[in-house]
Every structure is written in structure tokens, then in C-alpha cells.
Design a protein around this motif. Structure first.
Motif, PDB file in Angstrom:
ATOM      1  N   GLU B   1      20.586   0.415 -11.523  1.00 54.37           N
ATOM      2  CA  GLU B   1      19.979   1.694 -11.044  1.00 54.37           C
ATOM      3  C   GLU B   1      19.315   1.708  -9.809  1.00 54.37           C
ATOM      4  OE1 GLU B   1      18.492   4.315 -14.078  1.00 54.37           O
ATOM      5  OE2 GLU B   1      17.104   5.327 -12.674  1.00 54.37           O
ATOM      6  N   PRO B   2      19.622   2.642  -8.876  1.00 50.63           N
ATOM      7  CA  PRO B   2      19.005   2.281  -7.586  1.00 50.63           C
ATOM      8  C   PRO B   2      17.363   2.650  -7.608  1.00 50.63           C
ATOM      9  CG  PRO B   2      20.805   3.987  -7.300  1.00 50.63           C
ATOM     10  CD  PRO B   2      20.603   3.650  -8.541  1.00 50.63           C
ATOM     11  N   GLU B   3      16.678   1.980  -6.918  1.00 51.64           N
ATOM     12  CA  GLU B   3      15.373   2.122  -6.966  1.00 51.64           C
ATOM     13  C   GLU B   3      14.568   2.396  -5.545  1.00 51.64           C
ATOM     14  OE1 GLU B   3      14.175  -1.379 -10.404  1.00 51.64           O
ATOM     15  OE2 GLU B   3      14.002  -1.789  -8.074  1.00 51.64           O
ATOM     16  N   VAL B   4      13.418   2.844  -5.577  1.00 51.22           N
ATOM     17  CA  VAL B   4      12.890   2.987  -4.261  1.00 51.22           C
ATOM     18  C   VAL B   4      11.849   1.645  -4.050  1.00 51.22           C
ATOM     19  CG1 VAL B   4      10.874   4.376  -3.079  1.00 51.22           C
ATOM     20  CG2 VAL B   4      12.256   5.393  -4.463  1.00 51.22           C
ATOM     21  N   THR B   5      11.825   0.986  -2.978  1.00 51.00           N
ATOM     22  CA  THR B   5      11.063  -0.167  -2.866  1.00 51.00           C
ATOM     23  C   THR B   5      10.155  -0.159  -1.830  1.00 51.00           C
ATOM     24  OG1 THR B   5      12.810  -1.121  -1.316  1.00 51.00           O
ATOM     25  CG2 THR B   5      13.253  -1.583  -3.620  1.00 51.00           C
ATOM     26  N   GLN B   6       9.138  -0.676  -2.121  1.00 48.32           N
ATOM     27  CA  GLN B   6       7.840  -0.582  -1.271  1.00 48.32           C
ATOM     28  C   GLN B   6       7.257  -2.128  -0.878  1.00 48.32           C
ATOM     29  OE1 GLN B   6       5.759   2.766  -3.759  1.00 48.32           O
ATOM     30  NE2 GLN B   6       4.687   2.533  -1.751  1.00 48.32           N
ATOM     31  N   THR B   7       6.997  -2.151   0.324  1.00 46.97           N
ATOM     32  CA  THR B   7       6.382  -3.202   0.725  1.00 46.97           C
ATOM     33  C   THR B   7       5.026  -3.095   1.858  1.00 46.97           C
ATOM     34  OG1 THR B   7       7.922  -3.467   2.566  1.00 46.97           O
ATOM     35  CG2 THR B   7       8.543  -4.724   0.739  1.00 46.97           C
ATOM     36  N   PRO B   8       4.117  -3.960   1.637  1.00 45.03           N
ATOM     37  CA  PRO B   8       3.984  -5.029   0.711  1.00 45.03           C
ATOM     38  C   PRO B   8       3.460  -4.577  -0.588  1.00 45.03           C
ATOM     39  CG  PRO B   8       2.100  -4.760   2.156  1.00 45.03           C
ATOM     40  CD  PRO B   8       2.858  -3.891   2.617  1.00 45.03           C
ATOM     41  N   SER B   9       3.376  -5.257  -1.619  1.00 39.99           N
ATOM     42  CA  SER B   9       2.806  -4.772  -2.955  1.00 39.99           C
ATOM     43  C   SER B   9       1.134  -4.596  -2.969  1.00 39.99           C
ATOM     44  CB  SER B   9       3.312  -5.651  -4.064  1.00 39.99           C
ATOM     45  OG  SER B   9       2.887  -7.126  -3.774  1.00 39.99           O
ATOM     46  N   HIS B  10       0.674  -5.674  -1.906  1.00 40.08           N
ATOM     47  CA  HIS B  10      -0.809  -5.353  -1.732  1.00 40.08           C
ATOM     48  C   HIS B  10      -1.002  -5.780  -0.448  1.00 40.08           C
ATOM     49  CE1 HIS B  10      -5.083  -6.819  -3.187  1.00 40.08           C
ATOM     50  NE2 HIS B  10      -5.187  -5.793  -2.674  1.00 40.08           N
ATOM     51  N   GLN B  11      -1.716  -5.075   0.157  1.00 44.19           N
ATOM     52  CA  GLN B  11      -2.243  -4.954   1.988  1.00 44.19           C
ATOM     53  C   GLN B  11      -4.030  -5.193   1.868  1.00 44.19           C
ATOM     54  OE1 GLN B  11      -0.308  -5.082   4.698  1.00 44.19           O
ATOM     55  NE2 GLN B  11      -2.079  -5.491   5.629  1.00 44.19           N
ATOM     56  N   VAL B  12      -4.344  -6.106   2.370  1.00 47.60           N
ATOM     57  CA  VAL B  12      -6.078  -6.146   2.679  1.00 47.60           C
ATOM     58  C   VAL B  12      -6.244  -6.088   3.961  1.00 47.60           C
ATOM     59  CG1 VAL B  12      -7.973  -7.226   2.212  1.00 47.60           C
ATOM     60  CG2 VAL B  12      -6.323  -7.726   0.579  1.00 47.60           C
ATOM     61  N   THR B  13      -6.891  -4.735   4.413  1.00 44.89           N
ATOM     62  CA  THR B  13      -7.178  -4.673   5.720  1.00 44.89           C
ATOM     63  C   THR B  13      -8.572  -4.586   5.822  1.00 44.89           C
ATOM     64  OG1 THR B  13      -5.242  -3.702   5.881  1.00 44.89           O
ATOM     65  CG2 THR B  13      -6.528  -3.069   7.713  1.00 44.89           C
ATOM     66  N   GLN B  14      -9.171  -4.918   7.350  1.00 44.88           N
ATOM     67  CA  GLN B  14     -10.415  -4.547   7.584  1.00 44.88           C
ATOM     68  C   GLN B  14     -10.747  -3.161   8.206  1.00 44.88           C
ATOM     69  OE1 GLN B  14     -12.992  -6.664   7.874  1.00 44.88           O
ATOM     70  NE2 GLN B  14     -12.032  -8.402   6.960  1.00 44.88           N
ATOM     71  N   MET B  15     -11.919  -2.548   7.801  1.00 48.37           N
ATOM     72  CA  MET B  15     -12.085  -1.131   7.939  1.00 48.37           C
ATOM     73  C   MET B  15     -11.905  -0.930   9.603  1.00 48.37           C
ATOM     74  SD  MET B  15     -15.379   0.859   7.064  1.00 48.37           S
ATOM     75  CE  MET B  15     -16.405  -0.186   8.061  1.00 48.37           C
ATOM     76  N   GLY B  16     -11.315   0.041  10.027  1.00 53.13           N
ATOM     77  CA  GLY B  16     -11.154   0.500  11.407  1.00 53.13           C
ATOM     78  C   GLY B  16      -9.694  -0.185  11.829  1.00 53.13           C
ATOM     79  N   GLN B  17      -8.783  -0.935  11.183  1.00 54.50           N
ATOM     80  CA  GLN B  17      -7.648  -1.405  11.511  1.00 54.50           C
ATOM     81  C   GLN B  17      -6.661  -0.313  11.144  1.00 54.50           C
ATOM     82  OE1 GLN B  17      -7.024  -4.590  13.336  1.00 54.50           O
ATOM     83  NE2 GLN B  17      -9.170  -4.014  13.443  1.00 54.50           N
TER      84      GLN B  17
END
Lengths: 115, 115
Positions: B1-17
């Protein structure tokens, strides 16, 4: 605007016992109703939906829900739960707006099934 | 069955970026959505998108947010200058038609952590 209330934040239940997860909605217009399930670290999966017609709708994994217009409710039921049903369950509504319609979700009910 | 895919699964970012979350909707779907879920809270609608235009957006979707369909398959959410309170799970969804009785199909989400 529409809103959804899920009064039970957590529902503990023993395996093979029946369960009912409650959902009430508020809307000034006709709504479409959905139940979604979220397993740990996964997205939202559609369990079942009510669009029109028969007020009792059956979904995947043995779940069913009954639409009650007078009580503005859409409670989810399963006659005998399994350990694998442990998950977060979200009730949601949408209305016809003529554009891509958003879903309005309840706060979710965590179903915890134990032996 | 077709799926919606999302990347990345986890994103860590500094505030302001700036951060860009990516989604590949189901191929024959025409309507796209972003939702977010702050830890312990309900799933909230951010924005809907059709025909290269925003159809509807919530109060949360302020000027620091933008969406784009840069090619025939991707759908992105950009947060220009991230804040601590942007930390959440972000879900992409798609649906085949405009009708609000068509279920939306969700991806597994991107967990965004702002430090």
C-alpha cells in the motif's frame, strides 16, 4: 469552529476484556468523524471513519464505533482487546469547507493492555 | 500500500537556525497537509496546500513557517528561525481529493528537537 473531546487520557484494560474509548464532538455543521491509532514511534493510521449512512461503522483490527448525533458522540469499541492494541487513539472531525479540509483532533486516549 | 514518507525521522537543530522537513506524499494525491504534535499534547493542524497554494493555515503557521512543493514529488515545511517551542513531532499528510470525507494518510513524522 469544531472541537473534539476525549475525556479519558488513559484507559488500562486486561487482555481479552472489552474496551470503549469515548469521543464527543462539537460543531455547528455536519461533520465527518474519524478514529486514528498511533503506535509507538509511528505515524497516525486510520482505524475507521463515519461519513454517512449506518451509524455503526467497522474498522480494522476488530474495532467499531457508533455515531450518535443526539449525544454528539463517536465512541470506539472493541469486544476483546489484545496486547498489540496498546497505542494512542485519536478521535478527529472534519467539515466541508470547499477547500482542503483540516482535521481537528482530540487530545488522545492511551490504551494500555496488560496480561 | 502506498505510503507517505517523511525525512529525516529525527532532526536536532540549534535555536535560531533554519530547518527544512521533507515529505513525499502518495503519488496520486493532490492535497497536502502539515500537522504538529508537541509532546503530551494533541495533534494540531498547521497548513493545507493544493495546486501550489496554501488553502488554509492555522494561527500557529506564522511568518517563520513556509511550505513548498519544489518538484513533482516532494512537499516541504521550512521553519526560518527556530525557537525552543518549535520542538515537536511534525506530521505530513496527503489526501486524494478535496472532499473532507476522504481520509488523510499520514507519514511517520519527523521529531524536531530545538536546543
Amino acid at each position: 469552529a469544531q472541537s473534539v473531546t476525549q475525556l479519558d487520557s488513559q484507559v488500562p484494560v486486561f487482555e481479552e476484556a472489552p474496551v470503549e474509548l469515548r469521543c464527543n464532538y462539537s460543531s455547528s455543521v455536519s461533520v465527518y468523524l474519524f478514529w486514528y491509532v498511533q503506535y509507538p514511534n509511528q505515524g497516525l493510521q486510520l482505524l475507521l471513519k463515519y461519513l454517512s449512512g449506518s451509524t455503526l461503522v467497522k474498522g480494522i483490527n476488530g474495532f467499531e464505533a457508533e455515531f450518535n448525533k443526539s449525544q454528539t458522540s463517536f465512541h470506539l469499541r472493541k469486544p476483546s482487546v489484545h496486547i498489540s492494541d496498546t497505542a494512542e487513539y485519536f478521535c478527529a472531525v472534519s467539515v466541508d469547507t470547499g477547500t482542503a479540509s483540516k482535521l481537528t483532533f482530540g487530545t488522545g486516549t492511551r490504551l494500555q493492555v496488560t496480561l | 500500500e502506498p505510503e507517505v514518507t517523511q525525512t529525516p525521522s529525527h532532526q536536532v537543530t540549534q535555536m535560531g537556525q533554519e530547518v527544512i522537513l521533507r515529505c513525499v506524499p502518495i503519488s496520486n494525491h493532490l492535497y497536502f497537509y502539515w500537522y504538529r504534535q508537541i509532546l503530551g499534547q494533541k495533534v494540531e493542524f498547521l497548513v493545507s496546500f493544493y495546486n501550489n497554494e496554501i488553502s488554509e493555515k492555522s494561527e500557529i503557521f506564522d511568518d517563520q513557517f513556509s511550505v513548498e512543493r519544489p518538484d513533482g514529488s516532494n512537499f516541504t515545511l521550512k521553519i526560518r528561525s527556530t525557537k525552543l517551542e518549535d520542538s515537536a513531532m511534525y506530521f505530513c499528510a496527503s489526501s486524494r481529493t478535496i472532499s473532507s470525507n476522504q481520509p488523510q494518510h499520514f507519514g511517520d513524522g519527523t521529531r524536531l528537537s530545538i536546543l
